[in-house]
Design an enzyme around this catalytic site. Structure first.
Site, PDB file in Angstrom:
ATOM      1  N   CYS A  44       0.810  -1.224   0.000  1.00 38.95           N
ATOM      2  CA  CYS A  44       0.000   0.000   0.000  1.00 38.95           C
ATOM      3  C   CYS A  44       0.842   1.271   0.000  1.00 38.95           C
ATOM      4  O   CYS A  44       0.521   2.245  -0.684  1.00 38.95           O
ATOM      5  CB  CYS A  44      -0.952   0.011   1.196  1.00 38.95           C
ATOM      6  SG  CYS A  44      -0.117   0.099   2.806  1.00 38.95           S
ATOM      7  N   HIS A 104      -1.608   1.078   7.064  1.00 37.35           N
ATOM      8  CA  HIS A 104      -2.185   1.137   5.715  1.00 37.35           C
ATOM      9  C   HIS A 104      -2.365   2.578   5.247  1.00 37.35           C
ATOM     10  O   HIS A 104      -3.043   3.370   5.913  1.00 37.35           O
ATOM     11  CB  HIS A 104      -3.530   0.400   5.690  1.00 37.35           C
ATOM     12  CG  HIS A 104      -4.081   0.193   4.322  1.00 37.35           C
ATOM     13  ND1 HIS A 104      -3.406  -0.504   3.342  1.00 37.35           N
ATOM     14  CD2 HIS A 104      -5.241   0.597   3.745  1.00 37.35           C
ATOM     15  CE1 HIS A 104      -4.133  -0.520   2.237  1.00 37.35           C
ATOM     16  NE2 HIS A 104      -5.246   0.152   2.457  1.00 37.35           N
ATOM     17  N   ASP A 145      -7.969   3.569  -3.022  1.00 38.86           N
ATOM     18  CA  ASP A 145      -7.045   2.621  -2.391  1.00 38.86           C
ATOM     19  C   ASP A 145      -6.651   1.552  -3.408  1.00 38.86           C
ATOM     20  O   ASP A 145      -7.417   0.634  -3.693  1.00 38.86           O
ATOM     21  CB  ASP A 145      -7.711   1.983  -1.166  1.00 38.86           C
ATOM     22  CG  ASP A 145      -6.772   1.041  -0.414  1.00 38.86           C
ATOM     23  OD1 ASP A 145      -5.623   0.866  -0.857  1.00 38.86           O
ATOM     24  OD2 ASP A 145      -7.204   0.485   0.619  1.00 38.86           O
TER      25      ASP A 145
END
Length: 290
Positions: free
Chosen positions: A68, A107, A122
């Protein structure tokens, strides 16, 4: 670093003139179908760093993927370069084994504001929890997408993401009880606040996740890529291919176990990844479901 080279990497040939939701969605979908979510560096003797130029070279020039902090940092740079109003947020991932959210903010996600409306973008979660479209930041609204139904819920300034999945058809019954299969139909994914973050806020986490024996990412070699019909994932030696809505309200999940000598070829053929160093696959049992 330039946007044209990035778009060549993802295959995006659309307009970049308008900073609208349609363009954002198109750019985003090209990214998640070209750039894998993967942690293979940890398992082939490479170090993951957060310097943008290093991330760019890895993903764009070496045609690798990332986790991420790499994927979403690069996406944020691209969108900002196109004129979008972007910022980074930090999320705490849900651990189903412990039935609790992580205490460490691991994250990184991107918030984009278009015409006064906020969206979460995302591109760095992977498998079936990977959104296919930017999600409107509104509480309590079901947002159906190809992977399933996503929903944000806000309580006291904290936002929670959850996802409802379809039933699953697993032709290879020897995998029907695999610990990689999610048993719950509604699954919590992560929680976050709207406090703006920077990449610097993730330095410690980046080191911890790739070195701690308690980290999911040191216990499993993971490579996952979205397709036009679903996604592929290689976890250790286990290759899965999921087709969304194979039948009404049912996803097809196909499993196969690879031999050592098949792993490198599979990474090339299924994920378009060629590693410069030898991968040592690993799949220690843990709280990771596809």
């Amino acid at each position: 670093m330039n946007l044209e080279e990035y778009f060549a990497r993802t295959g995006y040939k659309g307009s970049t003139e308008k900073q609208d939701l349609e363009t954002l969605t198109d750019i985003f979908q090209h990214h998640i179908r070209a750039v894998p979510f993967e942690n293979l560096s940890i398992h082939c003797g490479e170090k993951i760093t957060l310097e943008l130029e290093h991330v760019y070279n890895k993903i764009v020039r070496r045609k690798r993927g990332g986790w991420c902090m790499e994927n979403n940092q690069l996406l944020g740079w691209v969108l900002k370069g196109l004129g979008y109003d972007t910022s980074f947020l930090g999320a705490y991932v849900f651990n189903p084994q412990q039935n609790a959210y992580a205490t460490l903010m691991t994250h990184l996600v991107v918030k984009v504001v278009i015409d006064g409306k906020a969206y979460i973008v995302d591109g760095g979660f992977g498998v079936s929890y990977q959104m296919w479209q930017p999600m409107e930041l509104v509480s309590g609204k079901d947002q159906p997408q190809a992977p399933g139904v996503f929903r944000f819920t806000e309580k006291n300034g904290v936002w929670y993401l959850e996802k409802m999945r379809r039933k699953q058809y697993i032709p290879n019954q020897s995998f029907s009880n695999s610990d990689l299969l999610e048993k719950k139909e509604c699954r919590k994914v992560y929680m976050f606040s709207l406090e703006p973050r920077t990449v610097e806020d993730f330095r410690f986490q980046c080191t911890y996740l790739q070195t701690s024996p308690d980290s999911l990412f040191t216990k499993k070699s993971i490579c996952t890529l979205q397709t036009t019909e679903g996604f592929r994932a290689l976890i250790g030696w286990t290759l899965t291919e999921t087709t969304y809505n194979y039948k009404e309200n049912m996803d097809l999940v196909e499993f196969v176990t690879l031999e050592d000598e098949e792993v490198e070829k599979t990474l090339k053929e299924k994920f378009n990844i060629t590693l410069e160093r030898k991968l040592v696959p690993i799949n220690v049992k843990g709280s990771y479901t596809i």
